[in-house]
Scaffold this active site. Sequence first.
Site, PDB file in Angstrom:
ATOM      1  N   TRP A 319      37.559  39.207  48.986  1.00  0.00           N
ATOM      2  CA  TRP A 319      36.008  38.847  49.154  1.00  0.00           C
ATOM      3  C   TRP A 319      35.464  38.882  47.981  1.00  0.00           C
ATOM      4  O   TRP A 319      34.249  38.611  47.957  1.00  0.00           O
ATOM      5  CB  TRP A 319      35.610  40.181  49.849  1.00  0.00           C
ATOM      6  CG  TRP A 319      35.557  41.466  49.336  1.00  0.00           C
ATOM      7  CD1 TRP A 319      36.499  42.170  48.690  1.00  0.00           C
ATOM      8  CD2 TRP A 319      34.223  42.507  49.630  1.00  0.00           C
ATOM      9  NE1 TRP A 319      35.988  43.283  48.125  1.00  0.00           N
ATOM     10  CE2 TRP A 319      34.770  43.607  48.687  1.00  0.00           C
ATOM     11  CE3 TRP A 319      33.250  42.355  50.087  1.00  0.00           C
ATOM     12  CZ2 TRP A 319      33.928  44.795  48.570  1.00  0.00           C
ATOM     13  CZ3 TRP A 319      32.225  43.498  49.740  1.00  0.00           C
ATOM     14  CH2 TRP A 319      32.767  44.381  48.929  1.00  0.00           C
ATOM     15  N   ASP A 320      35.949  39.239  46.799  1.00  0.00           N
ATOM     16  CA  ASP A 320      35.506  39.246  45.656  1.00  0.00           C
ATOM     17  C   ASP A 320      34.640  37.809  45.096  1.00  0.00           C
ATOM     18  O   ASP A 320      33.771  37.720  44.728  1.00  0.00           O
ATOM     19  CB  ASP A 320      36.497  39.571  44.288  1.00  0.00           C
ATOM     20  CG  ASP A 320      37.250  40.683  44.573  1.00  0.00           C
ATOM     21  OD1 ASP A 320      37.494  41.329  45.652  1.00  0.00           O
ATOM     22  OD2 ASP A 320      37.703  41.478  43.661  1.00  0.00           O
ATOM     23  N   GLU A 461      37.078  51.755  50.330  1.00  0.00           N
ATOM     24  CA  GLU A 461      38.399  51.882  50.593  1.00  0.00           C
ATOM     25  C   GLU A 461      38.830  53.423  50.933  1.00  0.00           C
ATOM     26  O   GLU A 461      39.859  53.524  51.286  1.00  0.00           O
ATOM     27  CB  GLU A 461      39.351  51.149  50.035  1.00  0.00           C
ATOM     28  CG  GLU A 461      38.944  49.669  49.942  1.00  0.00           C
ATOM     29  CD  GLU A 461      39.942  48.743  49.050  1.00  0.00           C
ATOM     30  OE1 GLU A 461      40.714  49.201  48.260  1.00  0.00           O
ATOM     31  OE2 GLU A 461      40.084  47.658  49.376  1.00  0.00           O
ATOM     32  N   LYS A 559      34.498  55.208  47.041  1.00  0.00           N
ATOM     33  CA  LYS A 559      34.996  54.578  45.901  1.00  0.00           C
ATOM     34  C   LYS A 559      34.008  53.632  45.300  1.00  0.00           C
ATOM     35  O   LYS A 559      33.967  53.477  44.162  1.00  0.00           O
ATOM     36  CB  LYS A 559      36.249  53.832  46.360  1.00  0.00           C
ATOM     37  CG  LYS A 559      37.036  52.782  45.480  1.00  0.00           C
ATOM     38  CD  LYS A 559      38.107  52.219  45.974  1.00  0.00           C
ATOM     39  CE  LYS A 559      39.029  51.521  44.611  1.00  0.00           C
ATOM     40  NZ  LYS A 559      39.925  50.617  45.347  1.00  0.00           N
ATOM     41  N   GLN A 560      33.325  52.975  45.812  1.00  0.00           N
ATOM     42  CA  GLN A 560      32.435  51.824  45.362  1.00  0.00           C
ATOM     43  C   GLN A 560      31.313  51.721  46.444  1.00  0.00           C
ATOM     44  O   GLN A 560      31.167  51.829  47.770  1.00  0.00           O
ATOM     45  CB  GLN A 560      33.314  50.569  45.423  1.00  0.00           C
ATOM     46  CG  GLN A 560      33.861  49.873  46.772  1.00  0.00           C
ATOM     47  CD  GLN A 560      35.070  49.033  46.465  1.00  0.00           C
ATOM     48  OE1 GLN A 560      36.154  49.290  46.542  1.00  0.00           O
ATOM     49  NE2 GLN A 560      34.680  47.466  46.473  1.00  0.00           N
TER      50      GLN A 560
HETATM   51  C1  BGC Z   1      38.581  46.910  45.675  1.00  0.00           C
HETATM   52  C2  BGC Z   1      38.403  45.911  46.742  1.00  0.00           C
HETATM   53  C3  BGC Z   1      38.531  44.538  45.862  1.00  0.00           C
HETATM   54  C4  BGC Z   1      40.020  44.618  45.471  1.00  0.00           C
HETATM   55  C5  BGC Z   1      40.215  43.313  44.538  1.00  0.00           C
HETATM   56  C6  BGC Z   1      39.879  46.920  45.204  1.00  0.00           C
HETATM   57  O1  BGC Z   1      40.307  47.926  44.186  1.00  0.00           O
HETATM   58  O2  BGC Z   1      38.592  48.147  46.236  1.00  0.00           O
HETATM   59  O3  BGC Z   1      37.097  45.846  47.114  1.00  0.00           O
HETATM   60  O4  BGC Z   1      38.520  43.604  46.596  1.00  0.00           O
HETATM   61  O5  BGC Z   1      40.196  45.855  44.458  1.00  0.00           O
HETATM   62  O6  BGC Z   1      39.246  43.325  43.376  1.00  0.00           O
END
Ligand code: BGC
Length: 704
Positions: A319-320, A461, A559-560
């Site tokens: 999704w980045d 996550e 986490k984010q």
């Molecule tokens: C993040 C995801 C991201 C992926 C790739 C993961 O660590 O939690 O949101 O899409 O890394 O960058």
Amino acid sequence: MDFKIKFNQYNKDDSMMYGNMLLTGNGYFGIRGTFEEYTKEMYGAINMSGIYDRSEPDAWRESVNAPNCIYVKLEADKETYSLPDTLPSNHYHELDFKYGIFTRKTVWKTNKGTITLESERFASMHDKHLVCVKYTVFSDYDCKIKLTSGINTDIWNINGNHFAKVEKTSDNGYINCICTTIEKNIELSLQEYDAINTNCKKSIINDENGIFNVFEINAKKDEKYVLEKITKISSSVDKKASVTDLKKTNYENLKKLHISEWDKIWDISFVEIKGDKEAEKALNFCIYELNAIAPRHTDAGSIPARGLSAQVYKGAIFWDTEMFMFDYFLHTDVSVARTLINYRIKTMGGAMIKAKEYGYEGAFYAWESQEDGIDACSEFNIIDPVSGRPLKTHFRDKQIHISADIIYALKRYVEYTKDYSILDEGGKEMVIQCALFYRSAIVKRLNSNFYELHNCIGPDEYHECINNNAYTNKMAKMVFDYAYELTKNDDTEHALMFKDCADKLYIPSPRKEDDVIEQFDGYFKMENCSVEDLKKREYTKGEYWGGAYGIATQTQILKQADVATMLCMFKDEYSNKILKANFDYYEKRTQHGSSLSACMYSLLGCYLGNAESAYPLFMTSALADLKEERSQWSGKVFIGGTHPASAGGAWMCAILGFAGLGIKDGKITLNPCLPESFEEMNFKIVYNGKKHNIKVTRTKCFVD
Ligand code: BGC
């Protein structure tokens, strides 16, 4: 602005960092910022876009690295001079990120004097198939110099060898190598032409390490010997072929053409930030990074989460791309934005297979997408720090927001460009299939009128298998609304169905007492602790905090950015008070364990008018690949590489956040929120097919 990243000495331990930070690329491939003599042990790689392979049944499928065609080995009087084994007396290297040109100068002391090597290289932006290297060597005494230059096939792979067959030949002054991949028999071909500015003894080596031209030079004191090494890389899945005749061109000509392509990119992309040189350089480096990996060689391709820096995360697309990188391209080069969406249209078949696999309808896009949209996400991604056993994670099956992220980008594309043709060319079908997917994922309790989405993972996550994630539900509702919009005039059966879902899908509201939106059902009841508290509970340093036994799993630590990301995407639907309450509540509970996190809080900070909180978060994002503080390994899994989502996120903060760029009723609007260090911003965007110059000062805004 100074576009250079310079290193005045050589440090072997920084090789991984140079490889990522000093990457050159053109979207067709990325060349890690390593040195010509490096072999696979030093993590050099030419990472290809859109070509994938599985080496053996149990191995992870990953993007393919091309044979190493920047390879040159230098010997003088039978001694080898090469990093890292022979340490230099003097060394300098740099990346000029205005033009993606990597340069080095290395001097070795010998018992008779010094040998100097200077080299320069770029991944041609003009002809995306070309790798161009200019390699100069000289000594301050007469000696015998031997250069072994060619295509090294003994390359770095994370998950095994990808070539079933490697055919090496030489003819008419060319050395050639055709590699056939194991799984799909894709042919990756390299044709190299080496031209040297002296008469010398020439021979060819063809052995298990590759095919090489050998030049033996009776070197005269201070005479410069220049090798121009141009290689054409192509594959049997290319859309367009290269028309460059390697013998009829030369390095300097190719460099001119390359530079003029980058000039065109900078003409629309450069962002001037008066008053803050560090921010200006960091942001423009992000813009360089995005362009060095933009798929301009195809009309349907995308950008992997780690760009073209290595086979990290299997070279897969997450999704980045849609949620973090897309906006930069949408505003500066709409053809790339369209290419990114076309890739998702092209890979919808994979998404439909995945939906079926999990018992859904429609299109459930791959969490880690490769060339045909089949999900490459592995189920056991984490190692339990106590038992050392692999632990199951649910990124693949439960991160259902991915389909909505793609529709969000499509919708923005259509609204911004008014290019409705994309809807007829698969876009509308993609919206319908994603809406059908979410509809089939809905659950309804017998005693409620709401529809819900259960058993998901949001952007954070660390919390798996949760119900009613605010981000996921809000994004799914957007898909239903859009699907209704697109079907209401010609497909009433679907339209009514989608409207019903949009109207009834539960969207968590801000809490009455403090305006905070609950990230998912039950989140507020989880342990309320600090990131620092949690760090102290680690069993091993840097262990994964989520998954089945993760230390964050039972707590409110995320986490984010999660709710913050949702608020950035739908900011106009929420008051400033709500934006602020959620920024304040969640930011301090966020570990920022993903490079996708800081930029979303920064953007939210700008939207609520707090530039000073936004600024350090923006800098964290913008500097993600200039400060290599992130770990490169998670256990035995390599997780290094570049962070293009962070780069795209930094652009969003600067342009949508600090400058406050928006579009309202077909007009460009600006609502700036400049941090103290910014005196003025100047940049361009393309809107309605026209280039606009934008200036934002502390007191005024101008658009022409
Ligand atoms: C993040 C995801 C991201 C992926 C790739 C993961 O660590 O939690 O949101 O899409 O890394 O960058």
